[in-house]
Design an enzyme around this catalytic site. Structure first.
Site, PDB file in Angstrom:
ATOM      1  N   SER A 210      -3.445   2.799   4.171  1.00  0.00           N
ATOM      2  CA  SER A 210      -4.407   1.855   3.590  1.00  0.00           C
ATOM      3  C   SER A 210      -5.491   2.581   2.802  1.00  0.00           C
ATOM      4  O   SER A 210      -5.895   2.128   1.727  1.00  0.00           O
ATOM      5  CB  SER A 210      -5.040   1.006   4.696  1.00  0.00           C
ATOM      6  OG  SER A 210      -5.767   1.811   5.599  1.00  0.00           O
ATOM      7  N   ARG A 214      -5.290   2.015  -1.327  1.00  0.00           N
ATOM      8  CA  ARG A 214      -6.394   1.220  -1.886  1.00  0.00           C
ATOM      9  C   ARG A 214      -7.073   1.973  -3.036  1.00  0.00           C
ATOM     10  O   ARG A 214      -7.284   1.425  -4.117  1.00  0.00           O
ATOM     11  CB  ARG A 214      -7.414   0.884  -0.802  1.00  0.00           C
ATOM     12  CG  ARG A 214      -8.595   0.057  -1.328  1.00  0.00           C
ATOM     13  CD  ARG A 214      -9.618  -0.203  -0.251  1.00  0.00           C
ATOM     14  NE  ARG A 214      -9.114  -1.097   0.784  1.00  0.00           N
ATOM     15  CZ  ARG A 214      -8.733  -0.719   1.986  1.00  0.00           C
ATOM     16  NH1 ARG A 214      -8.807   0.564   2.329  1.00  0.00           N
ATOM     17  NH2 ARG A 214      -8.270  -1.576   2.868  1.00  0.00           N
ATOM     18  N   ASN A 218      -6.498   0.891  -7.144  1.00  0.00           N
ATOM     19  CA  ASN A 218      -7.628   0.456  -7.972  1.00  0.00           C
ATOM     20  C   ASN A 218      -7.842   1.375  -9.174  1.00  0.00           C
ATOM     21  O   ASN A 218      -8.097   0.896 -10.285  1.00  0.00           O
ATOM     22  CB  ASN A 218      -8.899   0.392  -7.124  1.00  0.00           C
ATOM     23  CG  ASN A 218      -8.987  -0.884  -6.314  1.00  0.00           C
ATOM     24  OD1 ASN A 218      -9.423  -1.914  -6.813  1.00  0.00           O
ATOM     25  ND2 ASN A 218      -8.545  -0.832  -5.067  1.00  0.00           N
TER      26      ASN A 218
END
Length: 279
Positions: A210, A214, A218
């Site tokens: 995670s 993440r 992005n």
């Protein structure tokens, strides 16, 4: 930030421009392929961030601080307060670690605000168009999944270290087989051992996944949007809208740069606090 699709050097228009700028500069070693651009830029920015903090720490005065010293003190106090609110143990290692993560990730993310055509233009000016055509260089390390996973796997090792430190090697191993499903009888404990181990392994692996995904997702998406907007610069009719959209996305992207660095830092401290305090 993209500037001009016709500078894609591959002759493939916007598609060639994007493909060229999404290709890493790689080097083959006996143990595998290394993305040299991500590695070199990340190392250089890490050294630059360290020098920046050292410089103001060395010149710090007890009197009226300079603007630079005041800004550094503001960042340090902000990170320290976040760590203090989350981690209720010895912070002598965690606070500097959180500060290092935050500053380093901000520096790496901020490379997305620089025109990504600069490396190609520099190579073309020095060695010519043909060399620039075969030279690849991506200078946003956090848009490379290898960088973000390298950082998040380091966090996983720290989580395991703090778990063993808090529970002991025996307690850590025992918890892998006896939680989250608890049982009293010996037979029930044996039956639940494998499901408990499976769930614990999934829980431990989900944390670095995670964290890494993440940040990578992005930053990669942000880089790609800059390239797509750059496609508006191919004609004079869309040139002005391209400048407007590029400026708007750059301003919005500043928030993403800071927010993603903050999330990575906070989640790291939260995971370490959970490992340190869980019994």
């Amino acid at each position: 930030m993209g500037l001009a699709p016709e500078g894609g050097d591959t002759g493939g228009g916007l598609t060639g421009y994007i493909v060229h700028h999404l290709t890493h500069n790689t080097k083959q070693f006996s143990f595998g392929t290394v993305h040299m651009d991500s590695w070199v830029v990340a190392l250089a920015l890490g050294l630059l961030a360290s020098f920046w903090l050292w410089w103001y720490a060395r010149k710090a005065t007890a009197g009226v601080p300079s603007k630079g010293q005041a800004f550094v003190e503001l960042v340090v106090e902000f990170v320290d307060s976040e760590v203090k609110n989350t981690f209720h143990g010895d912070r002598r290692f965690i606070a500097p670690l959180a500060l290092t993560i935050f500053i380093w990730v901000v520096f790496m993310n901020a490379m997305d605000l620089l025109p990504l055509d600069i490396p190609s233009a520099a190579v073309q000016a020095v060695a010519g168009e043909e060399v620039a055509h075969h030279t690849y260089f991506r200078w946003v390390p956090t848009a490379d999944i290898n960088t973000t996973f390298g950082m998040s796997l380091t966090v996983l090792l720290l989580i395991i270290f703090y778990s063993i430190k808090a529970k002991g090697a025996g307690g850590f191993t025992k918890e892998l087989f006896t939680a989250p499903f608890h049982a009293e009888g010996t037979f029930a404990k044996i039956v639940l051992a494998l499901p408990n181990l499976f769930l614990n392994v999934v829980e431990y692996l989900s944390k670095p996944v995670s964290l890494g995904m993440r940040l990578f997702g992005n930053m990669y998406a942000g880089e790609l949007v800059f390239m797509l907007i750059a496609g508006l610069f191919v004609s004079w009719f869309t040139f002005l809208p391209g400048i407007v959209f590029q400026s708007m996305w750059a301003i919005f992207h500043i928030l993403i740069i800071l927010l993603q660095a903050y999330i990575f830092m906070v989640l790291t401290v939260v995971y370490l606090a959970m490992a340190h305090e869980h019994h």
